[in-house]
Write a protein that holds these residues in place. Sequence first.
Motif, mmCIF file in Angstrom:
data_model
loop_
_atom_site.group_PDB
_atom_site.id
_atom_site.type_symbol
_atom_site.label_atom_id
_atom_site.label_comp_id
_atom_site.label_asym_id
_atom_site.label_seq_id
_atom_site.Cartn_x
_atom_site.Cartn_y
_atom_site.Cartn_z
ATOM 1 N N PRO A 1 0.819 -1.219 0.000
ATOM 2 C CA PRO A 1 0.000 0.000 0.000
ATOM 3 C C PRO A 1 0.851 1.267 0.000
ATOM 4 C CG PRO A 1 -0.849 -1.578 1.592
ATOM 5 C CD PRO A 1 0.481 -2.093 1.137
ATOM 6 N N HIS A 2 2.055 1.175 0.585
ATOM 7 C CA HIS A 2 3.024 2.278 0.529
ATOM 8 C C HIS A 2 4.053 1.924 -0.554
ATOM 9 C CE1 HIS A 2 1.380 2.539 4.628
ATOM 10 N NE2 HIS A 2 1.685 3.824 4.594
ATOM 11 N N LYS A 3 3.965 2.550 -1.692
ATOM 12 C CA LYS A 3 4.848 2.204 -2.814
ATOM 13 C C LYS A 3 6.320 2.448 -2.487
ATOM 14 C CE LYS A 3 1.294 1.075 -5.209
ATOM 15 N NZ LYS A 3 0.967 -0.370 -5.348
ATOM 16 N N GLU A 4 6.573 3.393 -1.580
ATOM 17 C CA GLU A 4 7.963 3.704 -1.247
ATOM 18 C C GLU A 4 8.663 2.533 -0.566
ATOM 19 O OE1 GLU A 4 5.419 5.853 1.966
ATOM 20 O OE2 GLU A 4 5.267 5.263 -0.147
ATOM 21 N N VAL A 5 7.892 1.613 0.010
ATOM 22 C CA VAL A 5 8.501 0.450 0.657
ATOM 23 C C VAL A 5 9.296 -0.365 -0.355
ATOM 24 C CG1 VAL A 5 8.026 -1.759 1.808
ATOM 25 C CG2 VAL A 5 6.829 0.320 2.526
ATOM 26 N N GLY A 6 8.745 -0.522 -1.556
ATOM 27 C CA GLY A 6 9.464 -1.239 -2.606
ATOM 28 C C GLY A 6 10.768 -0.559 -2.964
ATOM 29 N N GLU A 7 10.750 0.776 -2.965
ATOM 30 C CA GLU A 7 11.970 1.534 -3.262
ATOM 31 C C GLU A 7 13.000 1.354 -2.141
ATOM 32 O OE1 GLU A 7 10.579 5.502 -3.750
ATOM 33 O OE2 GLU A 7 9.280 5.011 -5.461
ATOM 34 N N PHE A 8 12.517 1.350 -0.900
ATOM 35 C CA PHE A 8 13.422 1.151 0.235
ATOM 36 C C PHE A 8 14.080 -0.224 0.186
ATOM 37 C CE2 PHE A 8 10.566 4.128 2.939
ATOM 38 C CZ PHE A 8 11.158 5.246 2.362
ATOM 39 N N VAL A 9 13.312 -1.237 -0.219
ATOM 40 C CA VAL A 9 13.855 -2.594 -0.299
ATOM 41 C C VAL A 9 14.992 -2.653 -1.319
ATOM 42 C CG1 VAL A 9 13.361 -4.978 -0.959
ATOM 43 C CG2 VAL A 9 11.737 -3.716 0.465
ATOM 44 N N ILE A 10 14.801 -1.990 -2.455
ATOM 45 C CA ILE A 10 15.836 -1.963 -3.487
ATOM 46 C C ILE A 10 17.103 -1.287 -2.957
ATOM 47 C CG2 ILE A 10 16.469 -0.995 -5.741
ATOM 48 C CD1 ILE A 10 13.521 -1.364 -6.553
ATOM 49 N N LYS A 11 16.930 -0.180 -2.246
ATOM 50 C CA LYS A 11 18.080 0.515 -1.673
ATOM 51 C C LYS A 11 18.776 -0.346 -0.622
ATOM 52 C CE LYS A 11 16.284 5.196 -2.407
ATOM 53 N NZ LYS A 11 15.812 6.445 -1.763
ATOM 54 N N LYS A 12 17.983 -1.066 0.152
ATOM 55 C CA LYS A 12 18.537 -1.940 1.193
ATOM 56 C C LYS A 12 19.452 -3.006 0.601
ATOM 57 C CE LYS A 12 17.007 -5.460 4.518
ATOM 58 N NZ LYS A 12 15.852 -6.095 5.177
ATOM 59 N N VAL A 13 18.949 -3.724 -0.383
ATOM 60 C CA VAL A 13 19.732 -4.844 -0.930
ATOM 61 C C VAL A 13 20.878 -4.367 -1.814
ATOM 62 C CG1 VAL A 13 17.790 -6.427 -0.781
ATOM 63 C CG2 VAL A 13 18.155 -5.158 -2.902
ATOM 64 N N SER A 14 20.781 -3.139 -2.332
ATOM 65 C CA SER A 14 21.854 -2.644 -3.197
ATOM 66 C C SER A 14 23.058 -2.159 -2.396
ATOM 67 C CB SER A 14 21.335 -1.511 -4.096
ATOM 68 O OG SER A 14 20.953 -0.391 -3.317
ATOM 69 N N ASN A 15 22.809 -1.773 -1.144
ATOM 70 C CA ASN A 15 23.917 -1.322 -0.295
ATOM 71 C C ASN A 15 23.538 -1.552 1.163
ATOM 72 O OD1 ASN A 15 25.943 0.052 1.127
ATOM 73 N ND2 ASN A 15 26.180 1.603 -0.485
ATOM 74 N N TYR A 16 23.749 -2.783 1.625
ATOM 75 C CA TYR A 16 23.329 -3.167 2.973
ATOM 76 C C TYR A 16 24.018 -2.342 4.054
ATOM 77 C CZ TYR A 16 20.076 -6.919 4.138
ATOM 78 O OH TYR A 16 18.947 -7.642 4.420
ATOM 79 N N ASP A 17 25.317 -2.057 3.889
ATOM 80 C CA ASP A 17 26.042 -1.312 4.916
ATOM 81 C C ASP A 17 25.470 0.094 5.077
ATOM 82 O OD1 ASP A 17 27.889 -3.314 5.647
ATOM 83 O OD2 ASP A 17 29.020 -2.934 3.817
ATOM 84 N N LYS A 18 25.163 0.739 3.966
ATOM 85 C CA LYS A 18 24.591 2.085 4.016
ATOM 86 C C LYS A 18 23.222 2.050 4.680
ATOM 87 C CE LYS A 18 23.546 6.074 1.088
ATOM 88 N NZ LYS A 18 23.559 6.620 -0.296
ATOM 89 N N TRP A 19 22.442 1.023 4.353
ATOM 90 C CA TRP A 19 21.109 0.893 4.923
ATOM 91 C C TRP A 19 21.191 0.673 6.435
ATOM 92 C CZ3 TRP A 19 18.759 -3.405 7.314
ATOM 93 C CH2 TRP A 19 17.405 -3.239 7.602
ATOM 94 N N LEU A 20 22.122 -0.178 6.890
ATOM 95 C CA LEU A 20 22.283 -0.429 8.320
ATOM 96 C C LEU A 20 22.697 0.846 9.055
ATOM 97 C CD1 LEU A 20 24.073 -3.898 8.246
ATOM 98 C CD2 LEU A 20 21.779 -3.430 9.139
ATOM 99 N N SER A 21 23.539 1.640 8.427
ATOM 100 C CA SER A 21 23.957 2.900 9.036
ATOM 101 C C SER A 21 22.764 3.843 9.168
ATOM 102 C CB SER A 21 25.058 3.548 8.187
ATOM 103 O OG SER A 21 25.432 4.800 8.716
ATOM 104 N N TRP A 22 21.941 3.881 8.134
ATOM 105 C CA TRP A 22 20.747 4.735 8.166
ATOM 106 C C TRP A 22 19.778 4.262 9.247
ATOM 107 C CZ3 TRP A 22 15.504 3.909 7.263
ATOM 108 C CH2 TRP A 22 14.728 5.066 7.131
ATOM 109 N N MET A 23 19.606 2.941 9.360
ATOM 110 C CA MET A 23 18.708 2.386 10.365
ATOM 111 C C MET A 23 19.212 2.675 11.777
ATOM 112 S SD MET A 23 15.941 0.951 9.231
ATOM 113 C CE MET A 23 15.470 -0.181 10.553
ATOM 114 N N SER A 24 20.518 2.658 11.961
ATOM 115 C CA SER A 24 21.086 2.975 13.264
ATOM 116 C C SER A 24 20.758 4.407 13.651
ATOM 117 C CB SER A 24 22.608 2.774 13.233
ATOM 118 O OG SER A 24 23.187 3.136 14.470
ATOM 119 N N GLY A 25 20.881 5.315 12.689
ATOM 120 C CA GLY A 25 20.553 6.710 12.946
ATOM 121 C C GLY A 25 19.073 6.891 13.253
#
Length: 266
Positions: free
Chosen positions: A231-255
Amino acid sequence: MAKKLMKIKNKIVLVTGGANGIGKGLCERFHAEGAKKIIVTDIDEVNANAVAKQVDGVAYKLNVANESEVQTVVADVLDKFGRIDVVISNAGIGGDEGCLEVSNESWQNIWEINVLSHLSLSRAVFPNMLERGDGYFLITASAAGLLTYPTAAPYSVTKHAAVSFAEYLAYSYVDKGIKVSCLCPQGVKTNLIATKDGEPENFLMAEAITVEECAEAVIQAMESEHFLILPHKEVGEFVIKKVSNYDKWLSWMSGLRNKILAESGK
């Protein structure tokens, strides 16, 4: 020949967690779509009966963590109506926040409700669907099952497991006539993300959608038999960003986690 679209009209639908929130919204929408009968199940018997009355359905008190109760309810519905066309395995809880400090009892409770309930329900309804070569099974998971919730490990882990289980069912039973979908909303305006007076607003509330908007996304996806319902289309975009750069995503999640904890005074 064009593919025949799945329609709720004249279907017998069973919804777990149907007394409130997303489940209630889906029951109301299925009624508007012309479902033949809606089976409203919930541990909240009072509100389950109220929703069933509203949608001309039938209510059952059901603790989805109890497999014998699930089997009994499904058997009774099949005895009365002969079939269940669509199952919405929607019941779930938020559980405790934290991770290592959360008790084993709390972990076990959320596991039984958010994961094993889907297993119990599929065990109960699939034999009839397989016999008929037709059926639809939808699991309500969460965007947390694709991304992770910043401050609650039990919720995140169980929702990831729910998504994985839905995936397994989808590719294992598609050739046998059973369609499977997985609903992964981000924030929906329900009690799950509501906060008490004086507490900081849940960070999901800013982009939260109504249960009616969530139900609309479900109807559209089911009619086209899409597996992943976002229902939130941006979730699909977030998933793509997550798998394309896991380290960056983990850093963002920590923040994000640190920001949420700071705003809540923890």
